[in-house]
Design an enzyme around this catalytic site. Structure first.
Site, PDB file in Angstrom:
ATOM      1  N   GLY A   1     -14.419 -26.596 -46.869  1.00 42.18           N
ATOM      2  CA  GLY A   1     -14.219 -28.069 -47.018  1.00 42.18           C
ATOM      3  C   GLY A   1     -13.081 -28.698 -46.173  1.00 42.18           C
TER       4      GLY A   1
ATOM      5  N   TRP B   1     -13.082 -29.529 -42.811  1.00 42.15           N
ATOM      6  CA  TRP B   1     -13.681 -30.541 -42.139  1.00 42.15           C
ATOM      7  C   TRP B   1     -13.855 -32.016 -43.123  1.00 42.15           C
ATOM      8  CZ3 TRP B   1     -16.302 -29.991 -36.846  1.00 42.15           C
ATOM      9  CH2 TRP B   1     -15.612 -29.146 -36.250  1.00 42.15           C
TER      10      TRP B   1
ATOM     11  N   ASP C   1     -23.661 -26.947 -47.052  1.00 39.47           N
ATOM     12  CA  ASP C   1     -23.645 -25.428 -46.928  1.00 39.47           C
ATOM     13  C   ASP C   1     -24.462 -24.530 -47.877  1.00 39.47           C
ATOM     14  OD1 ASP C   1     -22.207 -22.896 -46.568  1.00 39.47           O
ATOM     15  OD2 ASP C   1     -20.874 -23.993 -45.390  1.00 39.47           O
TER      16      ASP C   1
ATOM     17  N   ASP D   1     -29.692 -24.098 -48.138  1.00 42.45           N
ATOM     18  CA  ASP D   1     -29.944 -24.022 -46.943  1.00 42.45           C
ATOM     19  C   ASP D   1     -30.878 -25.077 -46.309  1.00 42.45           C
ATOM     20  OD1 ASP D   1     -31.014 -23.226 -44.287  1.00 42.45           O
ATOM     21  OD2 ASP D   1     -31.152 -21.193 -44.863  1.00 42.45           O
TER      22      ASP D   1
ATOM     23  N   ASP E   1     -19.266 -27.089 -37.908  1.00 38.33           N
ATOM     24  CA  ASP E   1     -18.262 -25.901 -37.732  1.00 38.33           C
ATOM     25  C   ASP E   1     -19.030 -24.710 -38.120  1.00 38.33           C
ATOM     26  OD1 ASP E   1     -15.901 -25.105 -36.656  1.00 38.33           O
ATOM     27  OD2 ASP E   1     -14.975 -24.773 -38.647  1.00 38.33           O
TER      28      ASP E   1
ATOM     29  N   LYS F   1     -19.219 -26.600 -33.049  1.00 40.55           N
ATOM     30  CA  LYS F   1     -18.448 -25.369 -32.625  1.00 40.55           C
ATOM     31  C   LYS F   1     -19.650 -24.477 -31.929  1.00 40.55           C
ATOM     32  CE  LYS F   1     -17.163 -22.205 -35.605  1.00 40.55           C
ATOM     33  NZ  LYS F   1     -16.107 -21.771 -36.364  1.00 40.55           N
TER      34      LYS F   1
END
Length: 209
Positions: A63, A65, A83, A99, A124, A164
């Site tokens: 958490g 971000w 997530d 997912d 990320d 990322k």
């Protein structure tokens, strides 16, 4: 002791000190991960998130971000986080565990987004690393491709994307795909990113597809 050994030893010490600094600072500020500082640095340079915006945070757990994003969007903004892993609640963050490659999870995410699209997509995400580049790099590239696909589904015109990416096989092709979709793409290596890591962040603005 040779100069080489001193240099290697000094480098290790500096790296450990560096890591401790961000870990301790995160704890001091009540942030859930040192990764929060990476988004803060991206925000400082690129002003991605503004009050009232809608943000999607992919691979959000634990958490870090989302904590930064919800402060930046303010009371009139919206942060939707997703997530596979569980995440403790954050006030102002709409968290979906699952997912998003699965149709029912994707549909739930798109329902949360609604018809108005989103201003920023954050990712990320990283795979569980095995230590083998031949395994890890394809997994990492698969995740960033999923994040770009999400942009195509939910991002509003002129929206922004921060992701990322690990440098290696597939990076150049991915960079081209991002440049095809956005007006401006910058490569960032935040100070809070570990120097030994091949991770960089692509900050893309002006979504045009």
């Amino acid at each position: 002791m040779s100069g080489k050994k001193r240099t290697a030893s000094s480098t290790r010490w500096m790296q450990e000190h560096f890591d401790d600094h961000y870990v301790k600072l995160a704890q001091k500020r009540g942030l859930r991960s040192r990764a929060a500082f990476k988004l803060e640095e991206l925000q400082e340079k690129d002003q991605l998130i503004r009050p009232g915006m809608t943000v999607v945070d992919l691979g959000a757990a634990p958490g870090g971000w989302s904590q930064i994003a919800v402060k930046l969007t303010g009371d009139k903004g919206k942060v939707i986080a997703c997530d596979i892993l569980p995440m403790d609640p954050i006030v102002g963050v709409d968290f979906l565990q699952g997912d998003f490659r699965e149709e029912k999870v994707l549909e739930a995410l798109l329902t949360r987004v609604g018809a108005d699209k989103v201003d920023v997509v954050l990712s990320d995400m990283a795979p569980n690393m095995s230590g083998s580049d031949g395994v890890d790099q394809p997994r990492a590239m698969y995740l960033v491709e999923l994040a770009l696909d999400m942009c195509h589904q939910v991002l509003a015109p002129n929206g922004s994307f921060a992701v990322k990416v690990f440098q290696g096989e597939g990076f150049d092709e991915y960079m081209k795909a991002v440049k095809d979709a956005f007006k401006v793409v910058k490569t960032r290596k935040p100070d809070s990113s570990r120097a030994r890591s091949r991770e960089v962040y692509l900050v893309a603005t002006g979504y045009k597809l």
